[in-house]
Design a protein around this motif. Structure first.
Motif, mmCIF file in Angstrom:
data_model
loop_
_atom_site.group_PDB
_atom_site.id
_atom_site.type_symbol
_atom_site.label_atom_id
_atom_site.label_comp_id
_atom_site.label_asym_id
_atom_site.label_seq_id
_atom_site.Cartn_x
_atom_site.Cartn_y
_atom_site.Cartn_z
ATOM 1 N N PHE A 134 5.531 0.373 -1.959
ATOM 2 C CA PHE A 134 4.457 -0.196 -2.786
ATOM 3 C C PHE A 134 5.053 -1.076 -3.877
ATOM 4 N N ARG A 136 5.438 -3.580 -6.864
ATOM 5 C CA ARG A 136 4.501 -4.005 -7.924
ATOM 6 C C ARG A 136 4.673 -5.488 -8.199
ATOM 7 N N LEU A 162 -2.758 -6.105 -4.951
ATOM 8 C CA LEU A 162 -2.312 -5.391 -6.153
ATOM 9 C C LEU A 162 -0.953 -5.867 -6.639
ATOM 10 N N VAL A 163 -0.180 -6.464 -5.747
ATOM 11 C CA VAL A 163 1.173 -6.853 -6.114
ATOM 12 C C VAL A 163 1.117 -8.121 -6.959
ATOM 13 N N ARG A 164 2.054 -8.241 -7.894
ATOM 14 C CA ARG A 164 2.130 -9.485 -8.678
ATOM 15 C C ARG A 164 3.264 -10.332 -8.115
ATOM 16 N N GLU A 193 11.648 -6.451 -13.377
ATOM 17 C CA GLU A 193 10.368 -5.960 -12.856
ATOM 18 C C GLU A 193 10.210 -6.190 -11.357
ATOM 19 N N ALA B 61 -8.494 -5.830 -7.294
ATOM 20 C CA ALA B 61 -7.235 -6.563 -7.414
ATOM 21 C C ALA B 61 -7.422 -8.046 -7.103
ATOM 22 N N GLN B 64 -2.067 -12.148 -8.430
ATOM 23 C CA GLN B 64 -1.593 -12.890 -9.598
ATOM 24 C C GLN B 64 -0.256 -13.542 -9.255
#
Lengths: 398, 86
Positions: A134, A136, A162-164, A193, B61, B64
């Motif tokens: 998962f 991030r 959800l991932v940036r 990060e 979500a 981004q």
């Protein structure tokens, strides 16, 4: 001033080239690039070296005699004649023989480097790190303008929004691409990060993908602290970057799919969890209910009600027995009474009177006259016989 | 650019990963089945909340994308808008 038409100039060049005896019988050595086979069976390819490229065409009749598979990167020796393709305005070699000629120079340098890196252990599976399940933050090293990036972002948006994403922009082809790719990799890898890095580039010719065969790029990938997914070109394209990557993906989209989980599966997992929990709790509640029922039954067995019922029965029995005793005693008394009554009746004066006797009383005192000296003349007497009384007067004494 | 960092710093809601892991641990705990009834029901409610959370996180979500740039030798991040979104 002579003015040419396109056609006449082309024709002039054509005659010039095709009249040259040297160009009519050429052995050309080079590396195959962009090889395609037309549906009619003709073979189109480009032969190149580090400085130049020449288009070649091989008609079907000649292709049929070729016994090996002319593949991308293969060094070859081609025989043919130079001709001009007037419609497109270029010259080409019309090939009648095509032979493998050891390894092409570019390709052999590539292979030498590949073997060297392999010997260093950079391709070893033991070096390869797993991708986080998962992530991030995902770093992406590619050209911001490329269709590959759009594909990657679409896949990620669909699978796991959800991932940036952190994009490290770089050129992905040309001589300046390798140092830029190295710089982008270093910049993105410096980001604490970031969980994993994608290096992607869409399909292209061997030359266009060449930046990913650069040794410095390969070493930069190896040096990354974070796991790297490489998705360069198409399924069949293999670059050094693919070999040193922690995960090799056949295409940019495939790299995106490997890098993030699929929300459809995750939602399904959450649904399965919810169902399992519901079942577990149902089981738990039914277990509790069974335990409570069991206790209730046990309590019922231990209830004083049973003893109360037993005593009540005992009392019933006793009272029945008492009743029977009483009946018995009464019957006894009744029969005694009847006997006495019979005896009494036998003794009754009325019975005597029935036999003809009379009872005589003095009228004045009511006393029963049992002896003659109890009366004197003139005394008034009352005589009782069976059916009544009458008066009498004593006439004379004894 | 500071907005981006602030947004990252204030992400206090549990991550999807944590919510899913806790959900799966809750299921295991429930399936072992030796919990007191009240605890089992409390755990079930917690688990259902987590399942909802997982689904909400996915629903809400928005991908981004930030782009790294070098400004005066300093690495900075800014939002990236791919052409098709512009």
């Amino acid at each position: 001033m002579k003015t040419w038409t396109v056609g006449t100039l082309t024709r002039y060049i054509q005659e010039l080239l095709e009249a040259d005896p040297q160009l009519g019988d050429v052995w050309l050595s080079g590396e195959i690039s962009n090889v395609t086979r037309s549906s009619a069976g003709h073979l189109y390819l480009t032969l190149k070296d580090a400085t130049a490229a020449i288009r070649c065409v091989m008609w079907r009749s000649a292709v049929e005699k070729v016994t090996w598979q002319p593949a991308q990167g293969a060094a070859t020796l081609a025989h043919g004649r130079v001709s001009v393709y007037a419609a497109q305005g270029y010259y080409q070699l019309v090939v009648d023989q095509l032979r493998p000629a050891g390894l092409g120079d570019l390709y052999s340098r590539f292979e030498q480097m590949r073997d060297r890196l392999k010997a260093e252990g950079l391709f070893d599976d033991t070096r390869k790190r797993p991708l986080p399940q998962f992530p991030r933050v995902l770093g992406i090293v590619t050209s911001p303008q490329a269709a590959a990036l759009r594909d990657v972002l679409n896949v990620i948006r669909r699978r796991y929004p959800l991932v940036r994403i952190r994009l490290a922009p770089t050129l992905v082809q040309g001589a300046t691409a390798p140092p830029q790719i190295v710089a982008a990799l270093e910049a993105i890898d410096a980001d604490d990060e970031v969980d994993a890095i994608l290096v992607v580039r869409g399909g292209g010719s061997l030359e266009e993908l060449w930046a990913f065969n650069d040794e410095q790029v390969a070493r930069a990938i190896v040096a990354c602290r974070h796991p790297v997914v490489v998705g360069v070109g198409h399924e069949t394209d293999f670059t050094i970057a693919d070999f040193v990557a922690d995960v090799r993906a056949p295409t940019p989209s495939a790299a995106a799919e490997l890098a993030v989980p699929d929300q459809a599966e995750l939602r399904q997992r959450a649904r399965v969890c919810a169902r399992q929990m519901e079942q577990a709790v149902r089981r738990r509640v039914s277990l509790a209910r069974q335990a409570a029922d069991q206790q209730r039954r046990a309590l019922q067995r231990l209830s004083p009600q049973a003893r109360i019922d037993a005593r009540r029965q005992q009392v019933d029995g006793l009272s029945q027995r008492a009743g029977r005793c009483l009946e018995h005693a009464l019957a006894l008394h009744r029969s005694q009474l009847a006997g006495l009554q019979a005896r009494l009746a036998a003794l009754s004066p009325v019975a005597v009177l029935e036999r003809g006797y009379a009872i005589v009383r003095r009228q004045d005192s009511g006393a029963i006259v049992r002896q003659v000296d109890q009366v004197g003349p003139g005394d008034r007497l009352s005589v009782r016989v069976q059916d009544g009384e009458f008066g009498a007067t004593v006439r004379s004494g004894p | 650019m500071s907005d981006v960092q602030d947004a990252a710093a204030t992400t206090k809601t549990p991550s999807f990963e944590d919510a899913l892991a806790e959900l799966e641990a809750t299921v295991r705990q429930l399936e072992e089945g030796n919990l007191p009834l009240t605890e089992a029901i409390a755990l079930y409610e917690r688990g259902m909340g987590l399942a909802q959370q997982c689904s909400d996180l996915l629903d809400s979500a928005q991908l981004q994308v930030e782009q790294l740039t070098l400004v005066n030798g300093q690495q900075q991040r800014g939002f990236f808008f791919p052409d098709e979104q512009a």
